[in-house]
Design a protein around this motif. Structure first.
Motif, PDB file in Angstrom:
ATOM      1  N   LEU A  34      49.184  14.018  52.644  1.00  0.00           N
ATOM      2  CA  LEU A  34      49.530  13.738  51.242  1.00  0.00           C
ATOM      3  C   LEU A  34      49.840  15.037  50.495  1.00  0.00           C
ATOM      4  O   LEU A  34      50.773  15.099  49.695  1.00  0.00           O
ATOM      5  CB  LEU A  34      48.383  12.984  50.556  1.00  0.00           C
ATOM      6  N   HIS A  35      49.050  16.085  50.775  1.00  0.00           N
ATOM      7  CA  HIS A  35      49.246  17.374  50.110  1.00  0.00           C
ATOM      8  C   HIS A  35      50.642  17.929  50.404  1.00  0.00           C
ATOM      9  O   HIS A  35      51.368  18.362  49.500  1.00  0.00           O
ATOM     10  CB  HIS A  35      48.170  18.362  50.575  1.00  0.00           C
ATOM     11  N   GLN A  57      53.231  16.201  51.374  1.00  0.00           N
ATOM     12  CA  GLN A  57      54.222  15.299  50.779  1.00  0.00           C
ATOM     13  C   GLN A  57      54.393  15.585  49.284  1.00  0.00           C
ATOM     14  O   GLN A  57      55.514  15.589  48.762  1.00  0.00           O
ATOM     15  CB  GLN A  57      53.812  13.842  50.988  1.00  0.00           C
ATOM     16  N   LEU A  58      53.277  15.837  48.597  1.00  0.00           N
ATOM     17  CA  LEU A  58      53.338  16.158  47.167  1.00  0.00           C
ATOM     18  C   LEU A  58      54.100  17.465  46.931  1.00  0.00           C
ATOM     19  O   LEU A  58      54.915  17.570  46.007  1.00  0.00           O
ATOM     20  CB  LEU A  58      51.921  16.264  46.584  1.00  0.00           C
ATOM     21  N   GLU A  59      53.819  18.456  47.770  1.00  0.00           N
ATOM     22  CA  GLU A  59      54.534  19.735  47.650  1.00  0.00           C
ATOM     23  C   GLU A  59      56.037  19.533  47.847  1.00  0.00           C
ATOM     24  O   GLU A  59      56.854  20.079  47.107  1.00  0.00           O
ATOM     25  CB  GLU A  59      54.008  20.727  48.694  1.00  0.00           C
ATOM     26  N   GLN A 103      57.788  16.760  47.424  1.00  0.00           N
ATOM     27  CA  GLN A 103      58.353  16.017  46.293  1.00  0.00           C
ATOM     28  C   GLN A 103      58.517  16.919  45.062  1.00  0.00           C
ATOM     29  O   GLN A 103      59.497  16.801  44.317  1.00  0.00           O
ATOM     30  CB  GLN A 103      57.452  14.826  45.944  1.00  0.00           C
ATOM     31  N   LYS A 161      54.862  17.141  36.563  1.00  0.00           N
ATOM     32  CA  LYS A 161      53.778  16.152  36.454  1.00  0.00           C
ATOM     33  C   LYS A 161      54.331  14.778  36.095  1.00  0.00           C
ATOM     34  O   LYS A 161      53.951  13.769  36.679  1.00  0.00           O
ATOM     35  CB  LYS A 161      52.772  16.593  35.382  1.00  0.00           C
ATOM     36  N   LEU A 192      56.140  13.233  39.096  1.00  0.00           N
ATOM     37  CA  LEU A 192      55.203  12.697  40.099  1.00  0.00           C
ATOM     38  C   LEU A 192      54.565  11.400  39.618  1.00  0.00           C
ATOM     39  O   LEU A 192      54.267  10.502  40.408  1.00  0.00           O
ATOM     40  CB  LEU A 192      54.128  13.735  40.432  1.00  0.00           C
ATOM     41  N   TRP A 208      53.797   9.034  42.875  1.00  0.00           N
ATOM     42  CA  TRP A 208      52.976   9.955  43.675  1.00  0.00           C
ATOM     43  C   TRP A 208      51.630  10.239  43.012  1.00  0.00           C
ATOM     44  O   TRP A 208      50.632  10.490  43.693  1.00  0.00           O
ATOM     45  CB  TRP A 208      53.736  11.258  43.927  1.00  0.00           C
ATOM     46  N   GLU A 209      51.587  10.202  41.684  1.00  0.00           N
ATOM     47  CA  GLU A 209      50.311  10.402  41.004  1.00  0.00           C
ATOM     48  C   GLU A 209      49.317   9.296  41.396  1.00  0.00           C
ATOM     49  O   GLU A 209      48.139   9.563  41.630  1.00  0.00           O
ATOM     50  CB  GLU A 209      50.503  10.403  39.480  1.00  0.00           C
ATOM     51  N   LYS A 239      49.288   7.638  44.212  1.00  0.00           N
ATOM     52  CA  LYS A 239      48.836   7.894  45.587  1.00  0.00           C
ATOM     53  C   LYS A 239      47.743   8.960  45.608  1.00  0.00           C
ATOM     54  O   LYS A 239      46.785   8.875  46.384  1.00  0.00           O
ATOM     55  CB  LYS A 239      50.019   8.329  46.459  1.00  0.00           C
ATOM     56  N   LEU A 240      47.888   9.967  44.758  1.00  0.00           N
ATOM     57  CA  LEU A 240      46.868  11.014  44.667  1.00  0.00           C
ATOM     58  C   LEU A 240      45.561  10.434  44.110  1.00  0.00           C
ATOM     59  O   LEU A 240      44.474  10.730  44.621  1.00  0.00           O
ATOM     60  CB  LEU A 240      47.368  12.155  43.776  1.00  0.00           C
TER      61      LEU A 240
END
Length: 515
Positions: free
Chosen positions: A24-25, A27-29, A31, A51, A54, A59-60, A62-63
């Motif tokens: 996930l980390h 993937q966030l980077e 995105q 922010k 995301l 994505w937020e 999912k986090l």
């Protein structure tokens, strides 16, 4: 307040550390980098714009689900000065008892190896690897001779260990008077009473709609079910783990259960998850472990002869054999009182890269998931969140010791005549109910009822409901049990639970019991 703040800081630091190594980390980077090319991202407000991106792209959420999952699994951090073993189990005598139990299991495994001249682990010959690969999807047709293999332990062996647990800080004369407790478990752990359980399980109240209840004084069941399905679909559309966990406290509609459970457990079955499952499968193909034969024997003796589960025999082998190779399961030992036993591939003793770890119920999950990799992930997550506690000695409220004590306390307090009668005839109730709880009622309840029960385990993030249901079963059969004169007769009265309806039993016991 300072302790609270430092505890929160420790929790945040631990979650950040764990998520940093996750897919996930990355993937966030990725995105966030992609968003830099979008026209709405301005340099002067870069941080806030990314922010917002995301957030709007999902994505937020999912986090948030990943953080919620971590909070659900890992215990609250101990005091900074507490030794590391306190996170595993704060009571020294529990840790000692668990250590002794593990040694006993390992001794049993090692003596079996010696008797049968079979190593704990060895590489399969190429011909055997090829044969296993060809029959991977039909392992149930294999009939190996397992007559010489014996189960490592039975539930009654484990119960005997729990019965002998004692807190050394109590004088011998003091211990039996602990709360005037006359059951088999003689350790002073705090367990909840009915008023506390009512508060904790308030959504199971008589005036609240439930799936699994045929009639309700408040609303017609079909009206509640239709509305509940509509809300469930909305929860799935929102993809919010916390909302899903709250929702399933009233039960899951059959059509939504697989997706809701996956959402609560934060399982998405990404390509890397499928690849990981294939790697585990490859490890099964390449290496033969003693535990493989024990898994074969266990499935043959249980699921193969079960009217509900025999059709899933191949799935069971696949999932359990892969589970025995999965070193990611080792992470749960950070908050379990247990320690992973270790063996080595024959001829490679002491070489860490050849170490094989032996982690200690999957059949009901086969009704929900037909894709092996997803079925595997759900089972693994259910095990490391909940079911490992049924096989290890600890003081945790969802641990098997606390569940046994809760069951006995509920019976002794609210059905004293029945409790004393069974005790007097040598039929201590726990001797009958222990096997139900240690297997989370799998193999005892009808599948639809078992899944309704497991809905609540996920919804409340607790196994305490197992002890409540066990007590409720005794309450339901109390009239017949008062007539019996032996343990065998009591067991006969409680031999078949497959016709029981879980939710009415729980509601009546919790909310119609006079306290």
């Amino acid at each position: 307040m300072l302790d609270q703040d430092s505890g929160l800081s420790l929790t945040i630091a631990r979650i950040v550390q764990r998520l940093k190594g996750s897919s996930l980390h990355s993937q966030l980077e990725r995105q966030a980098r992609v968003s830099l090319h979008k026209p709405e991202i301005k340099l002067e407000s870069l941080k806030e714009d990314i922010k917002d991106f995301l957030k709007t792209s999902g994505w937020e959420k999912k986090l948030q689900n990943a953080v919620y999952s971590e909070l659900s699994v890992f215990p609250s951090p101990c005091h900074p000065a507490a030794p590391p073993e306190h996170m595993k189990e704060p009571l020294a005598y529990m840790r000692k008892a668990q250590g002794s139990w593990e040694k006993r299991i390992l001794k049993s495994l090692n003596s079996m190896c010696t008797e049968l001249s079979i190593p704990l682990a060895q590489k399969r010959p190429l011909s055997e690897q090829k044969e296993l690969l060809n029959k991977w999807n039909e392992m149930g047709t294999d009939e190996p001779d397992l007559s010489l293999f014996r189960p490592v332990y039975a539930p009654k062996d484990f119960l005997e260990v729990l019965m002998n647990l004692r807190n050394p800080n109590y004088e011998n004369g003091e211990q039996p008077t602990f709360r005037n407790h006359l059951g088999l478990i003689q350790v002073p752990l705090k367990v909840k009473d009915i008023p506390e359980l009512k508060e904790d399980f308030s959504e199971l109240g008589l005036n609240i709609g439930q799936l699994g209840i045929d009639d309700s004084a408040q609303v017609p069941p079909e009206f509640f079910e239709n509305e509940h399905v509509r809300v469930g679909q909305k929860v799935l559309a929102e993809q919010d783990s916390a909302a899903a966990q709250q929702y399933v406290r009233q039960g899951c509609p059959t059509a939504l259960r697989a997706d809701l459970w996956a959402l609560i457990l934060n399982i998405s079955n990404q390509p890397e998850d499928i690849l990981y499952y294939e790697q585990l499968k490859s490890n099964v193909i390449q290496h033969d472990l003693l535990v493989d034969s024990l898994i074969y024997k266990d499935v043959k003796l249980t699921a193969s002869n079960d009217d509900y589960y025999f059709v899933f025999e191949d799935y069971l082998y696949q999932v359990l054999l892969c589970f025995s190779r999965d070193t990611s399961v080792l992470e749960h030992f950070a908050y379990s009182s247990a320690t992973p036993p270790k063996s080595y591939i024959q001829g490679k003793l002491g070489m860490e890269e050849y170490a094989v770890f032996y982690p200690p119920n999957v059949a009901p999950l086969c009704f929900l998931y037909h894709e092996p990799s997803k079925l595997y992930q759900i089972f693994r997550e259910m095990y490391v969140r909940f079911f490992f506690r049924l096989h290890s000695i600890s003081s945790h409220p969802s641990g098997i010791v606390s569940l046994c004590l809760l069951f006995e306390t509920l019976l002794q307090t609210h059905l004293p005549q029945l409790f004393y009668h069974l005790r007097e005839i040598g039929a201590q109730p726990l001797r009958i109910s222990f096997k139900w709880m240690v297997r989370a009622f799998s193999g005892y309840l009808a599948t639809d009822q078992l899944l309704l029960l497991w809905d609540r385990i996920l919804g409340y993030n607790s196994l305490e409901i197992l002890a409540v249901l066990a007590a409720a079963v005794f309450a339901f059969r109390a009239v017949n049990l008062m007539e019996v004169t032996s343990l065998a007769a009591a067991e006969a009265v409680l031999a078949d639970l497959s016709t029981l309806k879980v939710m009415p039993l729980l509601q009546i016991f919790l909310f119609a019991t006079v306290t």
